[in-house]
Design an enzyme around this catalytic site. Structure first.
Site, short mmCIF file in Angstrom:
data_model
loop_
_atom_site.label_atom_id
_atom_site.label_comp_id
_atom_site.label_asym_id
_atom_site.label_seq_id
_atom_site.Cartn_x
_atom_site.Cartn_y
_atom_site.Cartn_z
N ASP A 32 2.87 -5.24 -0.09
CA ASP A 32 2.75 -5.60 -2.28
C ASP A 32 3.80 -6.58 -2.14
OD1 ASP A 32 4.48 -3.35 -2.05
OD2 ASP A 32 2.30 -1.91 -2.34
N ALA A 33 3.73 -6.29 -3.44
CA ALA A 33 5.08 -7.27 -4.30
C ALA A 33 6.45 -6.10 -3.34
CB ALA A 33 4.66 -7.02 -5.86
N LYS A 34 6.27 -5.25 -4.09
CA LYS A 34 7.70 -4.63 -2.89
C LYS A 34 7.51 -4.33 -1.93
CE LYS A 34 6.10 0.04 -3.51
NZ LYS A 34 4.19 -0.53 -3.38
N LYS A 68 3.62 7.82 2.00
CA LYS A 68 3.89 6.43 2.53
C LYS A 68 4.92 5.87 2.90
CE LYS A 68 -0.77 4.97 0.33
NZ LYS A 68 -1.48 4.12 -0.76
N ARG A 69 5.24 5.73 3.75
CA ARG A 69 6.37 4.85 4.37
C ARG A 69 7.74 6.29 4.76
NH1 ARG A 69 4.90 1.02 0.81
NH2 ARG A 69 4.56 -1.12 1.88
N LYS A 181 -10.12 -5.24 -6.55
CA LYS A 181 -8.77 -5.63 -7.51
C LYS A 181 -7.26 -6.20 -6.47
CE LYS A 181 -5.64 -1.52 -7.29
NZ LYS A 181 -5.32 -0.59 -7.70
N LYS A 183 -3.55 -7.54 -5.57
CA LYS A 183 -1.61 -7.45 -5.75
C LYS A 183 -1.81 -9.01 -5.86
CE LYS A 183 -2.17 -3.65 -4.23
NZ LYS A 183 -1.76 -1.96 -4.33
N ASP A 212 -2.64 -5.87 -9.92
CA ASP A 212 -1.69 -4.81 -8.95
C ASP A 212 -0.23 -5.30 -9.04
OD1 ASP A 212 -0.61 -2.95 -8.94
OD2 ASP A 212 -1.70 -1.62 -7.43
N ASN A 214 2.48 -3.47 -8.76
CA ASN A 214 2.89 -2.74 -8.46
C ASN A 214 4.83 -2.60 -8.07
OD1 ASN A 214 0.94 -3.23 -5.52
ND2 ASN A 214 1.61 -1.21 -6.09
N GLU A 238 -2.24 -3.38 -13.51
CA GLU A 238 -1.75 -2.44 -13.20
C GLU A 238 -0.38 -2.44 -12.69
OE1 GLU A 238 -3.38 0.67 -9.19
OE2 GLU A 238 -4.30 -0.40 -10.58
N GLU A 264 -0.06 6.29 -11.71
CA GLU A 264 0.13 6.65 -9.88
C GLU A 264 1.31 7.22 -8.98
OE1 GLU A 264 0.30 2.84 -6.81
OE2 GLU A 264 -1.38 2.62 -8.36
N ASP A 287 -3.12 11.06 -8.96
CA ASP A 287 -3.28 11.38 -8.18
C ASP A 287 -2.91 12.66 -7.96
OD1 ASP A 287 -3.08 10.92 -5.01
OD2 ASP A 287 -2.20 9.35 -5.06
N HIS A 314 -6.25 7.44 -8.94
CA HIS A 314 -5.42 6.30 -8.07
C HIS A 314 -5.18 7.30 -5.87
CE1 HIS A 314 -2.32 5.88 -4.61
NE2 HIS A 314 -1.89 4.23 -4.90
N GLU A 334 -11.39 4.98 -7.16
CA GLU A 334 -10.52 3.95 -5.93
C GLU A 334 -11.24 3.82 -4.79
OE1 GLU A 334 -6.53 1.61 -5.57
OE2 GLU A 334 -6.03 3.38 -5.81
#
Length: 384
Positions: A32-34, A68-69, A181, A183, A212, A214, A238, A264, A287, A314, A334
């Site tokens: 995603d954008a991150k 995540k990660r 949705k 990104k 979104d 992010n 978002e 989220e 979340d 979320h 979602e």
């Protein structure tokens, strides 16, 4: 810390708790954008913390959280440290047990990793309670509806070429999912607008569409993009800003007709309270596994309803479907297909809505594949 003495109302006792860390590999690395801003690497796996609880009378419940990660081993370690405090306790006393877990790990606070570790256990206790009652969790909580509007996220990530995003969006609509949705957050804002334009044209003006970012826009970029996106009739924008920029989100929400959604990434009810107090979200996106489980989520949902907010929990649809069904105002849930290999059951989606399953509790059981992906496990039993 010992269990409270039994009283006339104590019907059962927690006899054992089993915690498992399960690593779910993703079929395709997700960006995603991150990732485009260099802040994170593509996501290749999700680490889950499962909590399974059994009682002296033979009742059981299951709950889960995720990371995540990073953070999965830390969640597992913290849960293993505090979980013994529940042995011998009445599993019905969920609010008191949540507080007991918080105090068992008080030195690491009431948010972040510690809260997420507690969440898996809390969710398992709620699942156990609903299973013992023979009710779906939504019905135990007091459902306002038996199905919830759902939208898909898993087909609209930035690693996917536009044509693939369009194909995924069409497939989601054809499968009965009620919204899509995608990104945004490309360095070139024109590319974001090109993708949104193409998806809107493919789905039609009436189909619910969300975007979104992010958290990857600064305030000027968010204002410019927010104005540019006004004509697309989006259901929401978002996380246009950093998750903790409540003032920036509030200013954006006041300036735009398009609703602003966020929340989220927050890991406590208290953090969400700041969003609400500042008017930073038209759509709140808590979340449950991140804010301490179902106990925390219910507190927040009451506050959100009091402030007339829309709700769109979320991720983790297996949990959030039940919680959204119990929210007084028509919410969204979602849809992600990532978690399918973990559970034997499937949720029914028809006419844009996800249906509460008739099975007791959350209505989920772990697959053999999920068991095989377990990287760590600990079982805590009552003394013989």
């Amino acid at each position: 810390m010992t269990a409270v003495p039994a009283g006339a109302a104590t019907l059962d006792r927690i006899a054992w708790i089993e915690l498992s860390s399960v690593t779910l590999p993703l079929a395709v690395p997700v960006s995603d954008a991150k990732v485009l801003t260099g802040r994170q690497r593509p996501m290749t796996e999700v680490v889950f913390l499962f909590a399974e609880i059994g009682t002296a009378d033979g009742h059981e419940g299951i709950g889960f959280g995720y990371a995540k990660r990073a953070g999965g081993p830390g969640q597992f370690a913290h849960a293993a440290e505090v979980a013994p405090a529940l042995i011998g306790e009445d599993p019905s006393d969920i609010g008191r047990l949540w507080t007991k877990l918080v105090w068992a790990g008080a030195s690491v606070g009431r948010s972040g990793l510690a809260t997420q570790a507690i969440a898996a256990i809390d969710i398992a206790l709620w699942d156990l309670k609903a299973r013992r009652a023979g009710l779906p969790l939504a019905k135990l909580l007091g459902a306002h509806r038996d199905s919830v509007r759902c939208y898909d996220t898993s087909g609209g990530f930035l690693h996917a070429p536009l044509e693939e995003v369009l194909e995924n969006a069409e497939a989601s609509a054809a499968a009965g999912i009620g919204g899509v949705k995608i990104k945004v957050g490309h360095p070139d804002h024109a590319e974001d607008l090109r993708r949104v334009t193409a998806v809107r044209e493919r789905l039609g003006d009436a189909f619910p569409l969300m975007v979104d970012a992010n958290q990857q826009w600064d305030r000027p970029a968010a204002r410019r993009m927010g104005r540019a996106l006004e004509g697309f009739g989006l259901t929401w924008i978002e996380e246009p800003l950093d998750a903790y920029d409540a003032e920036g989100h509030a200013a954006l929400a006041a300036a735009l007709d398009t609703p602003i959604a966020t929340g989220e990434m927050l890991t406590s009810v208290a953090e969400h309270c700041e969003l609400i107090a500042k008017g930073a979200a038209d759509v709140l996106q808590p979340d449950a596994p991140r804010i301490g489980g179902i106990t925390g989520f219910l507190k927040l949902a009451t506050l959100a309803d009091h402030h007339h907010l829309q709700l769109a929990p979320h991720f983790a649809m297996e949990i959030h479907l039940h919680l959204a069904a119990a929210y007084p105002r028509e919410p969204w849930v979602e849809h992600f297909d990532w978690l399918a290999p973990l559970f034997n059951e499937r949720l029914t989606i028809e006419d844009g809505r996800m249906h509460v399953p008739p099975r007791p509790g959350l209505g989920i059981t772990l697959t053999d594949r999920a068991r095989a992906w377990t990287t760590a496990r600990v079982r805590i039993d009552a003394p013989a």
